[in-house]
Design a protein around this motif. Sequence first.
Motif: not given
Length: 494
Positions: A286, A290-291, A294-295, A323-324, A353, A371
């Motif tokens: 998961w 993600k970038e 970003s999480v 935001h994630p 997300r 991430a």
Amino acid sequence: GPGDADDDIGRRTHAAAHFVFVPLMAQGHLIPAVDTALLLATHGAVCTIAGTRATAARVRPTVDSARQSGLTVWLVEFPLDYAEAGLPEGVDNGDNVPVEHMRSYLDAVALLRSPIESYLRAHAPYPTCVVSDFCHPWTTVLASNLGVPRLSFFSMCAFCLLCQHNVERFNAYEGVADDNEPVVVPGLEKTFLVTRAQAPGCFFRGSPAWEEFADYTERAQAEADGVIMNTFEEMEPEYVAGYAAAKKMKIWTVGPVSLYHQLGDGATLAARGNATAIDADECLRWLDGKEPDSVVYVSFGSIARADAKQAMELGLGLEASGHPFVWVLRNAHEYDEAVRSFLDELEARVAGRGLLIRGWAPQVLILSHVAVGGFVTHCGWNSTLEAVAAGLPVVTWPHFSDQFLNQKMAVEVLDIGVSVGVTEPLMYRKEVKEIGVGRGVVEEGVRSVMGGGVEAEERRRRARALAAKARAAVQEGGSSHGNLLDLASRFRAA
Ligand code: UDP
């Protein structure tokens, strides 16, 4: 790495130090104690960790895997005598001891002294040092019966301990009637304001039984032969020195101990502290999608909980932030039907997300992932230091005990945090006021830490620089590394 111990096997069987760890059976105390034992073992020491049954079960996979990699670490379990202690059956750990039973739970654990002592006498090698959680004052008797020194183990930072010490030593609250009136922490160069509600002292001194326990603990601490602390010198040199001077005691800073797991494999790291409620690989997959940075990871540790209303506000705030996120709800099973369906619906709305983990999360595994870019934390000291080790800025949301001072550490000393503005403990008080943190505040906190902008960039840069120092501290030549070596050689068998 763990393999180093093999090179030392000759020395180890002759005169290795043998540390007996007696952790407090609460995840925030147990996890760093186990990590510290494993780190000492990588430096050639032998370690025995004494635990109650259900608690030992939580850390057995970690200890077993360390032993398989060549470390000499034993985990020995002792049953609690529930009847004798007047405890409900099965109550075994900080996260399942009802607060009204906490005091008798501590007494019940003290009954383990004699079984632990017999075990140690019957199983070679003879111990050379007891490392006791500061909440187990009875280990003074264990150590003196065995004729070995005793070190006190703190999963707290020196800043917090020194603030508490100074507030008490200089009677900072004298004449202050209002629990919420700020006073300056005495005896420090910089100005820090605290209230009695936020920093009442180490234990709830609410009743005679707790008063007596607090005094016993203080005496036991004064008699210790030194302190092992999960922090590192470079992060708070003046407070480590200040606390050592105030207590006239040698301190070995050995943290961040969570970095032990960078030596091992991912599986060991995922299993750290408990069985996880999510498959670690699924979790990593998961995050892989993600970038970088970003999480935001959201967790309140092993004891604190968000009540129904607060959980919903928090969820809506995370959703609104855009935001994630990975959100850990350790007490999801306690919520009623309405909250559960709220969570299910939220989960569906933010599918892809937002990841909800209902139960135990592989926290350090998650925090170490590229991430992840921020952490909404209750400011338990382990979580705070794990954020530091991962180079993450934090949104601070303290609930009780030392968490308010840890927040101060993150926000005012290290300048890597943004507070949600909670001013009073949310748990363990006679009267808990309704101090909800609204969805708007959650959203704003997350946005300010995760969003761009000069301030956020600089905060992130400071967090990264601190993480580099943390890693240097545990590497060869670093302060924590040196302190571990010193412990392993100083407490060797004669
Ligand atoms: N932890 C974890 N997964 C969870 C919750 C907590 O791995 O779902 C770990 C966390 O990494 C930390 C410890 O449990 O090492 C919690 O200690 P902390 O001092 O942060 O808070 P406490 O639980 O004592 O309030």
